[in-house]
Design an enzyme around this catalytic site. Structure first.
Site, PDB file in Angstrom:
ATOM      1  N   ASP A 243      11.274   6.654  -0.725  1.00 37.97           N
ATOM      2  CA  ASP A 243       9.568   6.799  -0.240  1.00 37.97           C
ATOM      3  C   ASP A 243       8.905   8.127  -0.841  1.00 37.97           C
ATOM      4  O   ASP A 243       8.691   8.887  -0.043  1.00 37.97           O
ATOM      5  CB  ASP A 243       9.516   6.527   1.229  1.00 37.97           C
ATOM      6  CG  ASP A 243      10.371   5.415   1.703  1.00 37.97           C
ATOM      7  OD1 ASP A 243      10.138   4.080   1.214  1.00 37.97           O
ATOM      8  OD2 ASP A 243      11.201   5.730   2.773  1.00 37.97           O
TER       9      ASP A 243
ATOM     10  N   ASP B 119       8.394  -6.609   5.001  1.00 40.43           N
ATOM     11  CA  ASP B 119       8.341  -5.352   6.051  1.00 40.43           C
ATOM     12  C   ASP B 119       8.397  -5.865   7.505  1.00 40.43           C
ATOM     13  O   ASP B 119       7.503  -6.701   7.894  1.00 40.43           O
ATOM     14  CB  ASP B 119       7.424  -4.503   5.743  1.00 40.43           C
ATOM     15  CG  ASP B 119       7.167  -3.540   4.497  1.00 40.43           C
ATOM     16  OD1 ASP B 119       8.220  -3.508   3.946  1.00 40.43           O
ATOM     17  OD2 ASP B 119       6.633  -2.739   4.240  1.00 40.43           O
TER      18      ASP B 119
HETATM   19  O1  1PR Z   1      14.693   5.572   6.585  1.00 37.72           O
HETATM   20  O2  1PR Z   1      16.639   4.117   6.513  1.00 37.72           O
HETATM   21  O3  1PR Z   1      15.292   3.787   8.517  1.00 37.72           O
HETATM   22  O4  1PR Z   1      14.556   2.870   6.129  1.00 37.72           O
HETATM   23  C1  1PR Z   1      13.279   2.623   6.456  1.00 37.72           C
HETATM   24  C2  1PR Z   1      12.959   1.731   5.499  1.00 37.72           C
HETATM   25  O5  1PR Z   1      11.813   1.201   5.772  1.00 37.72           O
HETATM   26  C3  1PR Z   1      12.608   2.473   4.208  1.00 37.72           C
HETATM   27  O6  1PR Z   1      13.182   1.438   3.027  1.00 37.72           O
HETATM   28  C4  1PR Z   1      11.223   2.509   4.067  1.00 37.72           C
HETATM   29  O7  1PR Z   1      10.671   2.335   2.599  1.00 37.72           O
HETATM   30  C5  1PR Z   1      10.644   1.426   4.675  1.00 37.72           C
HETATM   31  N1  1PR Z   1       9.532   1.786   5.625  1.00 37.72           N
HETATM   32  C6  1PR Z   1       9.476   2.631   6.481  1.00 37.72           C
HETATM   33  N2  1PR Z   1       7.775   2.603   7.093  1.00 37.72           N
HETATM   34  C7  1PR Z   1       7.513   1.820   6.311  1.00 37.72           C
HETATM   35  C8  1PR Z   1       5.909   1.280   6.652  1.00 37.72           C
HETATM   36  O8  1PR Z   1       5.406   0.764   5.535  1.00 37.72           O
HETATM   37  N3  1PR Z   1       5.241   2.021   7.379  1.00 37.72           N
HETATM   38  N4  1PR Z   1       7.707   0.262   4.650  1.00 37.72           N
HETATM   39  C9  1PR Z   1       8.394   1.140   5.331  1.00 37.72           C
HETATM   40  C10 1PR Z   1       8.081   0.654   3.444  1.00 37.72           C
HETATM   41  C11 1PR Z   1       7.511  -0.075   1.332  1.00 37.72           C
HETATM   42  C12 1PR Z   1       7.929  -1.277   0.508  1.00 37.72           C
HETATM   43  C13 1PR Z   1       6.851  -2.373   0.420  1.00 37.72           C
HETATM   44  C14 1PR Z   1       6.554  -1.861  -1.032  1.00 37.72           C
HETATM   45  C15 1PR Z   1       5.609  -2.967  -1.765  1.00 37.72           C
HETATM   46  N5  1PR Z   1       7.218  -0.345   2.721  1.00 37.72           N
HETATM   47  O9  1PR Z   1       8.884  -2.088   1.370  1.00 37.72           O
HETATM   48  O10 1PR Z   1       7.223  -3.453   0.626  1.00 37.72           O
HETATM   49  O11 1PR Z   1       5.649  -0.653  -1.153  1.00 37.72           O
HETATM   50  O12 1PR Z   1       4.496  -3.294  -1.391  1.00 37.72           O
HETATM   51  P1  1PR Z   1       3.198  -4.020  -1.887  1.00 37.72           P
HETATM   52  O13 1PR Z   1       3.762  -4.869  -3.141  1.00 37.72           O
HETATM   53  O14 1PR Z   1       2.220  -4.670  -0.874  1.00 37.72           O
HETATM   54  O15 1PR Z   1       2.561  -2.766  -2.673  1.00 37.72           O
HETATM   55  P2  1PR Z   1      15.398   4.189   7.023  1.00 37.72           P
END
Ligand code: 1PR
Length: 533
Positions: free
Chosen positions: A390, A232
């Site tokens: 999400d 991320d």
């Molecule tokens: O909406 O097209 O701009 O895409 C945004 C992207 O960024 C989406 O894929 C969304 O999942 C991701 N995202 C947005 N905000 C966050 C955040 O954390 N604040 N992260 C975010 C997404 C989820 C996974 C994470 C897994 C595994 N994070 O990417 O890596 O949950 O985590 P873990 O193994 O530590 O539990 P757009």
């Protein structure tokens, strides 16, 4: 001589061949690009990484006279390596938007994998091949995994059997490589197959005289479960791109001044995970809901640098949609995606925009063809488009309480609720939308998504395991591959998700940021009976 270190590359401009370039350079060779048909005829060795759709490729090759030059070069038995579409184009014709005529050098028709019996198409991932004849470049790969990504394939037949040097099994046995004299072509991607792939390329580039080698006896090939390392990425308060990781999508440290959690530099970490054995690397720009001018997308440079040393598939997500920047310049999502592909991405992942597209599709029942999802998959193929979901778990007492698909949950909710639906969110979980993960998954499959990245806000960063109820629900609803994500905290969680669901891959972030877990997972996989790459 300088001639000897030169590789001629046929890039007809239809997509990303950056990884092939990077791999050739990494192996110490220089690249000469084909500008005109004569460059093909004067090549020492020619690499032809086919990208895009069959018909479009043939059209370009026919128009500029390259098709004739290619046929002549190959008929003269000059050193040739075709990759993916570069293999398919050698055959007579393809059913991809067709029939369309190919170069016609090898008997056979390129057809689509049959998904009617539940086979997940595209065939994406690491599979083993059965060597059927000595090719001089594939000698050592029996039993090793190589990376495939395609929806079309050629079947072995009596007419083409003399050409076949290996087959692979995915629902049926198909041709994974051909060899005749100095002519080689592979359906898989050596430039994305880590060390095994690099060694194939090295052998071809060194074109050592083919020696005969006793073949190991083949065991049936099986698509491996993939382990994906996710970074991320966001700009921190100083404006640098850093790898961060949240808990349930919250990435601020709740001590010391509320800073964004900084886990390191994206390029370095991606390189580390590649070395540790990641089967794929994903970058998610979690500040993608903000506006960036296209020329300045911070992720582009990260991709360029990463793809110089990382030879497994790279996915990038965050901010893929149409937008107008501060100076009033409008960008289409296709332009944004094209920049990412050119910079080294193999797949792009769409989050928020796909939710809005699916909502509209379900409301109107009309495929406009204009959404980011539809446009990008039409141009780059659906294997290049991931939809990232999400969802947040919403408990209900009865399935009748909501219009969305519910599941009976394994662990009841705080008030003893026995059911839940999974609400889709946009803007990094900030806004809930009136659509469930189940409805979304089915809609985006119809609209052309090639894969689903299934997160779960409740489980993200908790290390308590994947949401098995959710992953079962979605992976049984669609025939495209589903990547389970969020919640991995131990090696056992990976075996659990693969045992209890039909997910094709598991993605994790936090667990890999704690050092050594990835290599440990790969080592322990065998003991816990997990078939990994
Ligand atoms: O909406 O097209 O701009 O895409 C945004 C992207 O960024 C989406 O894929 C969304 O999942 C991701 N995202 C947005 N905000 C966050 C955040 O954390 N604040 N992260 C975010 C997404 C989820 C996974 C994470 C897994 C595994 N994070 O990417 O890596 O949950 O985590 P873990 O193994 O530590 O539990 P757009």
């Amino acid at each position: 001589s300088s001639q000897d270190s030169t590789v001629t590359l046929l890039d007809y401009g239809a997509g990303n061949v950056r990884s092939v370039r990077n791999a050739i350079r990494y192996l110490g060779f220089d690249i000469k690009d084909v500008q005109k048909p004569e460059d093909i005829l004067s090549a020492n060795r020619l690499v032809f990484p086919g990208v895009g759709a069959f018909a479009a490729a043939m059209e370009v090759l026919n128009q500029n006279g390259m098709a004739d030059a290619l046929c002549m070069y190959i008929e003269k038995d000059r050193p040739f390596l075709g990759i993916c579409l570069g293999l398919q184009l050698l055959f007579e014709s393809s059913e991809e938007n067709g029939p369309v005529k190919g170069l016609g050098l090898i008997p056979g028709v390129v057809g689509r994998f049959d998904s009617s019996s539940g086979l997940r198409v595209p065939h994406i991932g690491w599979n083993t091949v059965q060597i059927t004849k000595d090719s001089g470049i594939l000698d050592d790969i029996e039993g090793q995994h190589v990376y495939f990504v395609h929806s079309y394939r050629v079947l072995p037949s009596d007419a083409n059997k003399d050409w076949i040097s290996s087959t692979c099994n995915y629902g049926e046995s198909f041709i994974s490589s051909i060899t005749r004299g100095n002519i080689h072509a592979v359906q898989f991607h050596p430039e994305k197959s880590g060390d095994v792939g690099l060694s194939i390329l090295r052998k071809f580039l060194n074109t050592s005289s083919s020696k005969t080698k006793k073949l190991a006896c083949g065991k049936a090939s099986k698509l491996a479960k993939r382990v994906i390392s996710c970074l991320d990425v966001r700009t921190n308060d100083k404006g640098d791109l850093v790898v961060t990781k949240g808990d349930q999508y919250d990435v601020r440290e709740h001590r010391d001044g509320d800073e964004v959690r900084n886990l390191g530099k994206p390029v370095e970490l991606a390189g580390q995970y590649y070395k540790d054995g990641a089967d794929e690397v994903s970058f998610l720009n979690i500040t993608g809901f903000r506006d960036f001018p296209l020329g300045d997308l911070p992720m582009l440079q990260v991709l360029r640098c990463t793809s110089e040393n990382v030879f497994v598939p790279l996915t990038v997500g965050g901010g893929i949609r149409d937008f107008t920047d501060g100076s009033g310049r409008h960008y289409s999502s296709l332009e944004v995606a094209s920049e990412y592909f050119r910079s080294g991405a193999d797949k792009i992942s769409i989050g928020s925009d796909a939710v809005l597209t699916a909502e509209e599709y379900l409301r109107t029942g009309v495929k406009t063809g204009k959404s980011s999802l539809e446009q990008i998959s039409r141009v780059y193929g659906n294997q290049a488009v991931v939809v990232s979901i999400d969802p947040r778990r919403m408990y209900v007492r009865s399935p009748d309480d909501v219009e969305f698909k519910t599941v009976k949950v394994t662990t009841p909710g705080p008030f003893g609720e026995e059911y839940a639906w999974y609400q889709c969110t946009v803007s990094g979980g900030r806004e809930g939308r009136p659509i469930g993960a189940y409805e979304l998954a089915k809609a985006v499959e119809e609209l052309g998504a090639g894969e689903i990245l299934l997160n779960c806000i409740d489980c993200d960063g908790q290390g308590q395991g994947f949401d098995i109820d959710l992953i079962k629900l979605i992976s049984e609803a669609v025939t495209i591959p589903v990547i389970a994500s969020s919640g991995a905290g131990a090696v056992e969680h990976f075996s659990e998700v693969f045992k209890k669901t039909s997910a094709s891959a598991a993605l994790a972030a936090g667990i890999f940021h704690r050092k050594e877990t990835l290599s440990k997972l790969k080592q322990e996989a065998v003991q816990i009976n997990l078939e990994l790459v």
